[in-house]
Design an enzyme around this catalytic site. Structure first.
Site, mmCIF file in Angstrom:
data_model
loop_
_atom_site.group_PDB
_atom_site.id
_atom_site.type_symbol
_atom_site.label_atom_id
_atom_site.label_comp_id
_atom_site.label_asym_id
_atom_site.label_seq_id
_atom_site.Cartn_x
_atom_site.Cartn_y
_atom_site.Cartn_z
ATOM 1 N N GLY A 109 14.867 -15.435 13.555
ATOM 2 C CA GLY A 109 14.281 -15.007 14.829
ATOM 3 C C GLY A 109 14.612 -15.892 16.025
ATOM 4 N NE ARG B 289 11.797 -14.833 0.268
ATOM 5 C CZ ARG B 289 10.854 -15.377 1.004
ATOM 6 N NH1 ARG B 289 9.804 -14.677 1.375
ATOM 7 N NH2 ARG B 289 10.932 -16.627 1.369
ATOM 8 C CD GLU C 189 19.067 -13.411 13.495
ATOM 9 O OE1 GLU C 189 18.652 -12.340 13.976
ATOM 10 O OE2 GLU C 189 18.963 -13.687 12.287
ATOM 11 N N GLY D 201 9.125 -20.072 9.758
ATOM 12 C CA GLY D 201 9.495 -21.178 8.872
ATOM 13 C C GLY D 201 10.931 -21.529 9.243
ATOM 14 C CE LYS E 15 11.071 -7.903 6.077
ATOM 15 N NZ LYS E 15 11.642 -9.197 6.425
ATOM 16 C CG ASN F 55 9.641 -10.808 0.795
ATOM 17 O OD1 ASN F 55 8.840 -11.441 0.083
ATOM 18 N ND2 ASN F 55 10.177 -11.322 1.878
ATOM 19 N NE ARG G 130 9.090 -12.947 20.503
ATOM 20 C CZ ARG G 130 9.082 -11.926 19.673
ATOM 21 N NH1 ARG G 130 9.729 -10.835 19.975
ATOM 22 N NH2 ARG G 130 8.415 -11.964 18.540
HETATM 23 P P1 ADP Z 1 9.842 -15.414 9.724
HETATM 24 O O1 ADP Z 1 10.752 -14.439 9.007
HETATM 25 O O2 ADP Z 1 9.960 -16.838 9.262
HETATM 26 O O3 ADP Z 1 8.422 -14.945 9.847
HETATM 27 P P2 ADP Z 1 11.461 -14.722 12.062
HETATM 28 O O4 ADP Z 1 12.820 -15.039 11.566
HETATM 29 O O5 ADP Z 1 11.095 -13.299 12.255
HETATM 30 O O6 ADP Z 1 10.345 -15.489 11.239
HETATM 31 O O7 ADP Z 1 11.292 -15.477 13.482
HETATM 32 C C1 ADP Z 1 10.096 -15.424 14.209
HETATM 33 C C2 ADP Z 1 10.238 -16.342 15.417
HETATM 34 O O8 ADP Z 1 11.343 -15.894 16.209
HETATM 35 C C3 ADP Z 1 9.012 -16.345 16.318
HETATM 36 O O9 ADP Z 1 8.699 -17.665 16.726
HETATM 37 C C4 ADP Z 1 9.484 -15.529 17.507
HETATM 38 O O10 ADP Z 1 8.851 -15.897 18.706
HETATM 39 C C5 ADP Z 1 10.952 -15.901 17.560
HETATM 40 N N1 ADP Z 1 11.712 -14.928 18.337
HETATM 41 C C6 ADP Z 1 11.895 -13.614 18.091
HETATM 42 N N2 ADP Z 1 12.580 -13.027 19.099
HETATM 43 C C7 ADP Z 1 12.826 -14.007 20.000
HETATM 44 C C8 ADP Z 1 13.491 -14.048 21.272
HETATM 45 N N3 ADP Z 1 14.019 -12.968 21.808
HETATM 46 N N4 ADP Z 1 13.557 -15.239 21.910
HETATM 47 C C9 ADP Z 1 13.004 -16.351 21.388
HETATM 48 N N5 ADP Z 1 12.367 -16.383 20.204
HETATM 49 C C10 ADP Z 1 12.273 -15.227 19.528
#
Ligand code: ADP
Length: 407
Positions: free
Chosen positions: A337, A97, A340, A218, A17, A10, A291
């Site tokens: 993120g 990707r 989940e 996103g 990545k 990616n 977070r």
């Molecule tokens: P991308 O791939 O679009 O960059 P991710 O799928 O990795 O993003 O998601 C990142 C987001 O998930 C961030 O806003 C992060 O704060 C949030 N996130 C990750 N872990 C947690 C958690 N334990 N609780 C709440 N939000 C979380």
């Protein structure tokens, strides 16, 4: 026996990545991230399988181009100590990707000169992504020219939308002349997660109406009827739809014209405003990271709470609208993120949705942090689920399939 090791790449503007997967047993041999490409002190964080355990290694090196970065990756993969394969020939194929495939592609394809030209043609539609995907493809051609490559497009899954879902109500010529339409993104994730959810409930996906909420930095929502995307919240670009980390999502476009006049914003400044200074970051003034927003809410920060409330309400609106479009709903899925991990956002979103047959069990919701699970009560009409996304696995599977079919 030939190996079935698929390398998934990616490639972003200053990062690559990667993940190397043995498709004979879907085992990850190595994964990692090369960051700060273009600088003297690029960083490679490499995780690799040694015996039954994963180990970490970190390198700091000058990496000026994607080709250099991928060359270092190959050195790592075949390194005597940190490596997981003996030779580049042990790579069966490389899957990329690719964010934008325009209207050309409804699925993954073997990379040829024509495919490269199509990806190039879509640079105008995805200037931040497609040039770097091409750079990755060309780096592989330079380094291991005999190895086959496959492009897996983020837009492909959404090509099943009907015109009534993908057209904007502009003069029709703007569609034919410039391709102005909804494309949708995160297609690989929506496809993987919806298929996995169908497996989890033991029903053929063809018989299910699914809404999938991919909530990361996103974020997008997808309505999937019988396994096909019928609508999605991102549009011509990944700005549209939900409130995101730093992107505004949907708004009245007249606001932008008004502000460009009032604040004498250039096109570039307007672009930065809606893509980088808006969303959770703009509303809360705290951060675009969910977070941190949740932490601030716990301390009673009102604008952080407003950002969360707006995010949840916007998701709710899409769920209602897609349930109406599909005339029903069987599975509501949270992934990525935030989806989940955030017990709070799932709870706020699903509050007062019993009219649609949606409810969640608070205890089950609490337990589902980053793991698969059904979080609705057994009696719930709609199954609410947490399904971690795994775009790399789907890209690796598709790459292996396309290459095997061609052989
Ligand atoms: P991308 O791939 O679009 O960059 P991710 O799928 O990795 O993003 O998601 C990142 C987001 O998930 C961030 O806003 C992060 O704060 C949030 N996130 C990750 N872990 C947690 C958690 N334990 N609780 C709440 N939000 C979380």
């Amino acid at each position: 026996m030939t190996s079935m090791n698929v390398l998934v790449l990616n490639c972003g503007s200053s990062s690559v990545k990667y993940e190397l997967m043995d498709m004979k047993n879907s085992r990850r041999l190595a994964r990692g991230l090369i960051e700060r490409i273009g600088l003297d002190d690029a960083v490679v964080n490499h995780h690799y399988l040694e015996g039954e355990d994963y180990k970490d290694a970190k390198l700091v090196r000058e990496v000026k181009t994607h080709t250099q970065g991928i060359k270092i990756l190959f050195e790592l993969l075949t390194d005597e100590k940190l490596g997981v394969i003996k030779d580049f020939k042990d790579i069966y194929g490389v899957g990329h990707r690719v964010v934008h495939g325009g209207e050309h592609y409804t699925g993954p394809v073997y990379v040829t000169e024509d495919v490269k030209n199509d990806i190039k043609e879509c640079i105008e539609l995805a200037p931040l992504h497609n040039p770097h995907h091409l750079a990755g493809i060309e780096a592989i051609e330079d380094l291991i020219p005999d190895q086959p490559q496959v492009a897996v497009f983020d837009t492909a899954f959404h090509q099943s939308m009907e015109p009534s879902s993908y057209m904007y109500a502009f003069p029709y010529e703007l569609y034919t002349k410039y391709g102005i339409r909804r494309y949708g993104f995160h297609g690989t994730s929506h496809r993987y997660v919806s298929a996995r959810a169908a497996e989890m409930v033991g029903k053929p996906i063809e018989e299910l109406k699914i809404i999938c909420c991919h909530l990361g930095n996103g974020a997008s929502i997808c309505a999937i009827d019988g396994g096909k995307s019928v609508n999605t919240s991102m549009g011509f670009t990944p700005l549209a739809g939900l409130v995101m980390g730093t992107r505004s999502g949907d708004f009245d476009p007249m606001i932008l014209l008004y502000l460009m006049g009032k604040e004498s914003l250039s096109q570039c400044e307007a672009n930065t405003l809606i893509n980088k200074y808006s969303g959770l970051a703009g509303i809360s003034g705290v951060s675009g990271d969910f977070r941190e927003i949740i932490e601030s809410c716990k301390e009673g920060h009102e604008r952080a709470q407003l950002a969360v409330d707006m995010t949840a309400l916007r998701i709710k609106h899409f769920i209602g609208s897609y349930a109406a479009q599909m005339n029903g709903l069987d599975l509501l899925i949270f992934t990525a993120g935030i989806g989940e991990n955030s017990v709070e956002l799932r709870e706020y979103t699903c509050q007062d949705m019993d009219y649609l047959g949606i409810s969640i069990d608070k205890e089950k919701n609490k337990k589902a942090r980053g793991v698969e699970g059904i979080i609705s009560p057994d009696s719930s009409k709609v199954k609410v689920m947490v399904v971690p996304t795994d775009e790399e696995l789907l890209i690796a599977r598709e790459t292996a399939r396309i290459i095997s079919e061609r052989k």
